[in-house]
Design an enzyme around this catalytic site. Structure first.
Site, PDB file in Angstrom:
ATOM      1  N   ARG A  72      -0.297   9.270   9.198  1.00 20.00           N
ATOM      2  CA  ARG A  72      -0.320   7.824   9.440  1.00 20.00           C
ATOM      3  C   ARG A  72      -0.044   7.052   8.151  1.00 20.00           C
ATOM      4  O   ARG A  72      -0.633   7.352   7.112  1.00 20.00           O
ATOM      5  CB  ARG A  72      -1.699   7.429   9.954  1.00 20.00           C
ATOM      6  CG  ARG A  72      -1.924   5.930   9.991  1.00 20.00           C
ATOM      7  CD  ARG A  72      -3.378   5.612  10.186  1.00 20.00           C
ATOM      8  NE  ARG A  72      -4.151   5.849   8.993  1.00 20.00           N
ATOM      9  CZ  ARG A  72      -4.925   4.929   8.400  1.00 20.00           C
ATOM     10  NH1 ARG A  72      -5.011   3.723   8.910  1.00 20.00           N
ATOM     11  NH2 ARG A  72      -5.616   5.215   7.317  1.00 20.00           N
ATOM     12  N   GLU A 118       0.848  -1.205   0.000  1.00 18.10           N
ATOM     13  CA  GLU A 118       0.000   0.000   0.000  1.00 18.10           C
ATOM     14  C   GLU A 118       0.869   1.235   0.000  1.00 18.10           C
ATOM     15  O   GLU A 118       2.088   1.144   0.200  1.00 18.10           O
ATOM     16  CB  GLU A 118      -0.909  -0.016   1.242  1.00 18.10           C
ATOM     17  CG  GLU A 118      -2.050  -0.999   1.094  1.00 18.10           C
ATOM     18  CD  GLU A 118      -3.065  -0.890   2.215  1.00 18.10           C
ATOM     19  OE1 GLU A 118      -2.720  -0.358   3.282  1.00 18.10           O
ATOM     20  OE2 GLU A 118      -4.189  -1.357   2.013  1.00 18.10           O
ATOM     21  N   HIS A 166     -10.841  10.785   8.245  1.00 18.83           N
ATOM     22  CA  HIS A 166     -10.629   9.344   8.166  1.00 18.83           C
ATOM     23  C   HIS A 166      -9.908   8.788   9.398  1.00 18.83           C
ATOM     24  O   HIS A 166     -10.227   7.713   9.879  1.00 18.83           O
ATOM     25  CB  HIS A 166      -9.791   9.083   6.916  1.00 18.83           C
ATOM     26  CG  HIS A 166      -9.681   7.653   6.524  1.00 18.83           C
ATOM     27  ND1 HIS A 166     -10.773   6.824   6.407  1.00 18.83           N
ATOM     28  CD2 HIS A 166      -8.588   6.889   6.212  1.00 18.83           C
ATOM     29  CE1 HIS A 166     -10.366   5.618   6.033  1.00 18.83           C
ATOM     30  NE2 HIS A 166      -9.055   5.633   5.922  1.00 18.83           N
ATOM     31  N   ARG A 177      -2.396  11.269  -1.709  1.00 17.49           N
ATOM     32  CA  ARG A 177      -3.683  11.495  -1.056  1.00 17.49           C
ATOM     33  C   ARG A 177      -3.884  12.933  -0.535  1.00 17.49           C
ATOM     34  O   ARG A 177      -4.906  13.558  -0.799  1.00 17.49           O
ATOM     35  CB  ARG A 177      -3.707  10.553   0.144  1.00 17.49           C
ATOM     36  CG  ARG A 177      -5.049  10.204   0.650  1.00 17.49           C
ATOM     37  CD  ARG A 177      -4.880   9.311   1.862  1.00 17.49           C
ATOM     38  NE  ARG A 177      -5.298   7.960   1.580  1.00 17.49           N
ATOM     39  CZ  ARG A 177      -5.609   7.056   2.505  1.00 17.49           C
ATOM     40  NH1 ARG A 177      -5.515   7.363   3.770  1.00 17.49           N
ATOM     41  NH2 ARG A 177      -6.005   5.862   2.168  1.00 17.49           N
ATOM     42  N   HIS A 213      -9.491  11.298   3.795  1.00 18.76           N
ATOM     43  CA  HIS A 213      -9.497  10.474   2.587  1.00 18.76           C
ATOM     44  C   HIS A 213     -10.070  11.350   1.473  1.00 18.76           C
ATOM     45  O   HIS A 213     -11.088  12.013   1.681  1.00 18.76           O
ATOM     46  CB  HIS A 213     -10.374   9.236   2.812  1.00 18.76           C
ATOM     47  CG  HIS A 213     -10.216   8.195   1.759  1.00 18.76           C
ATOM     48  ND1 HIS A 213     -10.746   8.343   0.506  1.00 18.76           N
ATOM     49  CD2 HIS A 213      -9.576   7.013   1.760  1.00 18.76           C
ATOM     50  CE1 HIS A 213     -10.427   7.288  -0.216  1.00 18.76           C
ATOM     51  NE2 HIS A 213      -9.720   6.462   0.525  1.00 18.76           N
TER      52      HIS A 213
HETATM   53  C1  LIG Z   1     -13.220   2.954   6.320  1.00 17.26           C
HETATM   54  C2  LIG Z   1     -11.957   2.699   7.102  1.00 17.26           C
HETATM   55  C3  LIG Z   1     -10.945   1.929   6.556  1.00 17.26           C
HETATM   56  C4  LIG Z   1      -9.784   1.678   7.298  1.00 17.26           C
HETATM   57  N1  LIG Z   1      -8.814   0.848   6.782  1.00 17.26           N
HETATM   58  C5  LIG Z   1      -7.747   0.514   7.561  1.00 17.26           C
HETATM   59  C6  LIG Z   1      -6.800  -0.470   7.134  1.00 17.26           C
HETATM   60  O1  LIG Z   1      -6.936  -1.060   6.075  1.00 17.26           O
HETATM   61  N2  LIG Z   1      -5.743  -0.742   7.941  1.00 17.26           N
HETATM   62  C7  LIG Z   1      -5.541  -0.123   9.159  1.00 17.26           C
HETATM   63  O2  LIG Z   1      -4.561  -0.415   9.859  1.00 17.26           O
HETATM   64  N3  LIG Z   1      -6.438   0.800   9.580  1.00 17.26           N
HETATM   65  C8  LIG Z   1      -7.527   1.118   8.840  1.00 17.26           C
HETATM   66  N4  LIG Z   1      -8.430   2.033   9.298  1.00 17.26           N
HETATM   67  C9  LIG Z   1      -8.229   2.592  10.638  1.00 17.26           C
HETATM   68  C10 LIG Z   1      -8.551   1.532  11.690  1.00 17.26           C
HETATM   69  O3  LIG Z   1      -9.678   0.815  11.269  1.00 17.26           O
HETATM   70  C11 LIG Z   1      -8.822   2.154  13.051  1.00 17.26           C
HETATM   71  O4  LIG Z   1      -7.795   3.025  13.404  1.00 17.26           O
HETATM   72  C12 LIG Z   1      -8.920   1.069  14.128  1.00 17.26           C
HETATM   73  O5  LIG Z   1      -9.865   0.107  13.738  1.00 17.26           O
HETATM   74  C13 LIG Z   1      -9.303   1.667  15.468  1.00 17.26           C
HETATM   75  O6  LIG Z   1      -9.571   0.613  16.363  1.00 17.26           O
HETATM   76  P1  LIG Z   1      -9.944   0.943  17.857  1.00 17.26           P
HETATM   77  O7  LIG Z   1     -10.117  -0.346  18.553  1.00 17.26           O
HETATM   78  O8  LIG Z   1      -8.977   1.907  18.423  1.00 17.26           O
HETATM   79  O9  LIG Z   1     -11.340   1.727  17.755  1.00 17.26           O
HETATM   80  P2  LIG Z   1     -12.710   1.331  17.031  1.00 17.26           P
HETATM   81  O10 LIG Z   1     -12.615   0.120  16.217  1.00 17.26           O
HETATM   82  O11 LIG Z   1     -13.214   2.573  16.394  1.00 17.26           O
HETATM   83  O12 LIG Z   1     -13.636   0.975  18.275  1.00 17.26           O
HETATM   84  C14 LIG Z   1     -14.011   1.964  19.215  1.00 17.26           C
HETATM   85  C15 LIG Z   1     -14.926   1.331  20.231  1.00 17.26           C
HETATM   86  O13 LIG Z   1     -15.126   2.233  21.315  1.00 17.26           O
HETATM   87  C16 LIG Z   1     -16.503   2.299  21.619  1.00 17.26           C
HETATM   88  N5  LIG Z   1     -16.766   3.588  22.267  1.00 17.26           N
HETATM   89  C17 LIG Z   1     -16.457   4.831  21.820  1.00 17.26           C
HETATM   90  N6  LIG Z   1     -16.851   5.740  22.727  1.00 17.26           N
HETATM   91  C18 LIG Z   1     -17.415   5.065  23.755  1.00 17.26           C
HETATM   92  C19 LIG Z   1     -18.045   5.434  24.961  1.00 17.26           C
HETATM   93  N7  LIG Z   1     -18.156   6.708  25.347  1.00 17.26           N
HETATM   94  N8  LIG Z   1     -18.548   4.464  25.755  1.00 17.26           N
HETATM   95  C20 LIG Z   1     -18.485   3.155  25.388  1.00 17.26           C
HETATM   96  N9  LIG Z   1     -17.896   2.739  24.268  1.00 17.26           N
HETATM   97  C21 LIG Z   1     -17.368   3.695  23.445  1.00 17.26           C
HETATM   98  C22 LIG Z   1     -17.194   2.097  20.297  1.00 17.26           C
HETATM   99  O14 LIG Z   1     -18.537   1.733  20.510  1.00 17.26           O
HETATM  100  C23 LIG Z   1     -16.320   0.998  19.709  1.00 17.26           C
HETATM  101  O15 LIG Z   1     -16.705  -0.246  20.268  1.00 17.26           O
HETATM  102  C24 LIG Z   1      -9.609   2.276   8.573  1.00 17.26           C
HETATM  103  C25 LIG Z   1     -10.619   3.069   9.107  1.00 17.26           C
HETATM  104  C26 LIG Z   1     -11.795   3.273   8.389  1.00 17.26           C
HETATM  105  C27 LIG Z   1     -12.872   4.108   9.007  1.00 17.26           C
END
Ligand SMILES: Cc1cc2nc3c(=O)[nH]c(=O)nc-3n(C[C@H](O)[C@H](O)[C@H](O)COP(=O)(O)OP(=O)(O)OC[C@H]3O[C@@H](n4cnc5c(N)ncnc54)[C@H](O)[C@@H]3O)c2cc1C
Length: 534
Positions: free
Chosen positions: A384, A122, A349, A288, A242
Site C-alpha cells: 500500500r 510522503e 499496520h 520501510r 511499520h
Molecule cells: C496508526 C495508523 C496510522 C495510519 N495513517 C494513515 C494515513 O496517514 N493515511 C491513510 O490513508 N491511512 C492511514 N492508516 C490506515 C487507515 O487509517 C485505515 O486503513 C482506515 O482508517 C480504515 O478505515 P475503515 O473505515 O476501513 O476501518 P476503521 O477505521 O478501522 O473502522 C472499523 C470499524 O469497524 C468496527 N467493527 C469491526 N468489527 C466489527 C464487528 N464485528 N461488529 C461491529 N463493528 C465492527 C469498528 O468498531 C470500527 O468502528 C493508518 C492506520 C494506523 C493504524
C-alpha cells in the site's frame, strides 16, 4: 430462544470508521441507515491515522497519471490498473466532499497571498499531494464525520454492538444477504437486524499479530464473516509492517515515526551496536520493508524481544522540538529519549487484502458490500502506498452508496430472519481457554507468518491454526458468546486465510518475503481464495 430483539432498517453498515460513516452520510437523505460499531464510535484505525489523504490538488505540477504511476510502482506489479485509475480519478471530488463535511485540513498562503490547502509529500509519492490536518488527520476526519452522523435524524447509531454473522438466504436463485446477528455488549445478549442491504466496513485484521499499530477492534471480523458467508477473499498474504513501534508494557500500539530515522536516529542491537549498515548501504534510511526485515532478522537471530532506536546523541532541544509528542509519551512511562534509546519492534499496520469487490463495493453475495480496509479492490497490490487507504474508504463508500441508491426503490421491505438459537449453550466456565488461545495465535502468527516467512514456518503455523480452529469451534458451539470469543473466532479464521495465501505465493514480492522463493515470478497474479461452498 424466541425473545431475540429484532431491528429493521433499509441499510445496515457494520463499522463506524471513515468508510462506514462516509457511506452512512451518503445514503441517509434517501433511506433509513443503521451503523453498528463494536466499541465506541470513535474506535477504529481511522482515529489514529496520522499522515493524511492523497489527491491531486496541485494541477500545475502534479497529475492523476502521476498518482496512478506512483501507486502502481508501490504495489510492486500486483495492482489492478483500472482500480488505481478509478480511485485516483475520484480522489479530488471525495476530498472536496470531506471538506464540505467540515474536515479542517491545513491551509497555507501561496505567493500571491491566496489561501490554498497545504500539501505534504510522503514515501512513494513523486509530488506533494497529501491533504492533512497537522499530524492527526484521522482524528479530524473521524470526529467531523461522527458529529455529522449524530446530527442526522435518519441514522441510528448502535454502539458496542458486535456483529457475529451475516444471515444469508441460500435458497434464493443466488445467495442474498438478509441481515445479521449482533451481540449487544452492554446487555450481553444476541439481537438480530434485517435490512435490504448490508455493508461491511469493519477495517483490517492487524490484530492477528502480536505487535500492531492498530486498535483492538481490528480483528478482521468483516473478512471472516464474509468468508463464512461464501465470499472470495484476495491477497491476504500482504500485511504491511511499520518498522518501529514502541516496545513497552504500559504503552502499546504507539508508533515511533520514521522521521526520527530521517533526523539521524540509529537502530541498535541490545548490546548497543548498530546493525542497519550491515543490511543496506542506506542504513537507517533504507525503505520501510527493508528496515522491518532487518529488525526482524536481528530479533530472531539474537532471540531478542526488541531492538533499540537511539537519538540520544542529538542535542536535547533539537529532540524535544522535533518530536514533542514522542518525547512526552515516552517520558510518561519513564523513558527519557534525550538520554536513552527507545525499545522498538516492528508492528502489523495495514491489511492490503480482503473481501473481493467490484468498483461499487459489491461482493459475491447479492446486496452485500465491503468498503474500506476490509475490502480488496485491487488498489494496493502487493504494497500500500501511504495515504491511499483513507482515500479508498471514501471513494468506495461513495461508489457503494450510488449503487445501493440505484436499487433501493425497487427492493421489497426486509423480511424476518430466524431467531438466534441459544437453547444448547451454557455459560463458559473456562475463560482462560480464550485468553490462552488468543495469545498463542498472535504469537505464532508473529513468529512464523510475520515479516520473513518460509514454507516450513508457514506449514508449522497452519498445523497450529487448524487445531485452534477446531478448539474454538467447539467452544463456540457449546458456550454463550462473548466479545473475546467472537473476536478470537474471527482472528483464527483470518490467520488461516493469511497462511494459506502466503503458501500459495511462490515468490517474494512487495510485503510478502519468503526465504524459499526469494525471487520475483514472471507472471504475478493476485491470490484468490474461494470458500468451499462457492
Ligand atoms: C496508526 C495508523 C496510522 C495510519 N495513517 C494513515 C494515513 O496517514 N493515511 C491513510 O490513508 N491511512 C492511514 N492508516 C490506515 C487507515 O487509517 C485505515 O486503513 C482506515 O482508517 C480504515 O478505515 P475503515 O473505515 O476501513 O476501518 P476503521 O477505521 O478501522 O473502522 C472499523 C470499524 O469497524 C468496527 N467493527 C469491526 N468489527 C466489527 C464487528 N464485528 N461488529 C461491529 N463493528 C465492527 C469498528 O468498531 C470500527 O468502528 C493508518 C492506520 C494506523 C493504524
Amino acid at each position: 430462544m424466541n425473545d431475540t430483539k429484532h431491528h429493521i432498517t433499509d441499510v445496515v453498515i457494520i463499522g463506524s470508521g471513515a468508510a462506514g460513516l462516509s457511506l452512512a452520510l451518503s445514503l441517509a437523505n434517501y433511506c433509513k441507515v443503521s451503523v453498528i460499531s463494536k466499541g465506541a464510535l470513535t474506535e477504529g484505525s481511522t482515529m489514529y491515522a496520522q499522515g493524511g489523504i492523497a489527491a491531486v490538488f496541485d494541477k500545475q505540477n502534479d497529475s492523476i497519471e502521476s498518482h496512478v504511476e506512483d501507486t502502481l510502482q508501490a504495489g510492486a506489479g500486483l495492482c489492478d490498473r483500472e482500480a488505481v485509475h478509478y480511485t485516483a480519478t475520484n480522489a479530488k471530488q471525495c476530498l472536496k466532499w470531506l471538506i464540505e463535511q467540515g474536515v479542517p485540513f491545513d491551509m497555507e498562503f501561496d505567493e500571491k497571498g491566496k489561501e490554498r490547502f497545504h500539501l505534504t509529500r510522503e514515501g512513494g509519492h513523486s509530488h506533494r499531494r497529501i491533504l492533512h490536518a497537522a499530524d492527526a488527520t484521522g482524528k479530524a476526519v473521524q470526529s467531523t464525520l461522527i458529529s455529522r452522523v449524530q446530527a442526522h435524524p435518519d441514522i441510528t447509531l448502535l454502539e458496542f454492538y458486535n456483529a457475529i454473522d451475516l444471515i444469508i438466504d441460500k435458497q434464493a436463485q443466488e445467495p442474498v444477504v438478509k441481515g445479521l446477528y449482533v451481540y449487544n455488549r452492554k446487555k450481553e445478549q444476541v439481537e438480530s437486524i434485517s435490512a435490504k442491504f448490508v455493508a461491511l466496513a469493519t477495517g483490517g485484521a492487524s490484530k492477528v499479530y502480536l505487535y500492531t499499530s492498530n486498535p483492538d477492534v481490528s480483528s478482521g471480523d468483516g473478512i471472516a464473516m464474509a468468508w463464512r458467508a461464501g465470499c472470495k477473499v484476495a491477497n491476504m498474504e500482504f500485511n504491511q509492517f511499520h518498522p518501529t513501534s514502541l516496545y513497552h508494557p504500559e504503552l502499546q500500539n504507539f508508533l515511533i515515526t520514521e522521521a526520527m530515522r530521517g533526523e539521524g536516529a540509529h537502530l541498535k542491537r541490545p548490546d548497543g551496536s548498530r546493525f542497519m549498515p550491515d543490511f543496506d548501504e542506506r542504513a537507517e534510511l533504507a525503505p520501510r520493508d527493508i528496515v522491518a526485515r532487518a529488525i526482524d532478522f536481528e530479533m530472531k537471530r539474537l532471540g531478542a524481544n526488541c531492538v533499540y532506536l537511539d537519538i540520544s546523541h542529538k542535542d536535547k532541544d533539537f529532540i524535544i522540538e522535533h518530536f514533542p509528542t514522542i518525547y512526552a509519551k515516552c517520558l510518561s512511562v519513564g523513558l527519557d529519549i534525550t538520554k536513552e534509546a527507545i525499545p522498538v519492534v516492528p508492528a502489523a499496520h495495514y491489511t492490503c487484502g480482503g473481501v473481493m469487490t467490484d468498483f461499487s463495493g459489491k461482493t459475491d453475495i447479492s446486496n452485500l458490500y465491503a468498503i474500506g480496509e476490509v475490502a480488496y479492490t485491487g488498489l494496493h497490490g502487493a504494497n500500500r502506498m501511504a495515504s491511499n487507504s483513507l482515500l479508498e474508504c471514501i471513494v468506495f463508500a461513495h461508489a457503494a452508496a450510488k449503487d445501493i441508491l440505484s436499487k433501493i426503490e425497487q427492493h421489497p421491505e426486509p423480511s424476518g430472519v430466524p431467531a438466534w438459537d441459544e437453547s444448547r449453550v451454557t455459560d463458559s466456565d473456562e475463560e482462560i481457554v480464550i485468553t490462552h488461545n488468543w495469545h498463542e495465535l498472535r504469537l505464532f502468527m508473529w513468529d512464523y507468518v510475520g515479516i520473513v516467512r518460509s514454507t516450513k514456518r508457514l506449514e508449522r503455523a497452519l498445523r497450529r491454526v487448524e487445531l485452534l480452529k477446531q478448539e474454538i469451534h467447539e467452544y463456540y458451539a457449546n458456550f454463550r458468546v462473548s466479545n473475546n470469543l467472537l473476536e478470537l473466532r474471527n482472528l483464527v479464521q483470518v490467520a488461516e486465510l493469511i497462511i494459506r495465501s502466503a503458501l500459495e505465493r511462490k515468490e517474494s514480492r512487495g510485503l510478502h518475503y519468503t526465504l524459499d522463493y526469494p525471487e520475483l515470478s514472471d507472471n504475478p497474479m493476485p491470490t484468490i481464495l474461494k470458500p468451499k461452498s462457492n
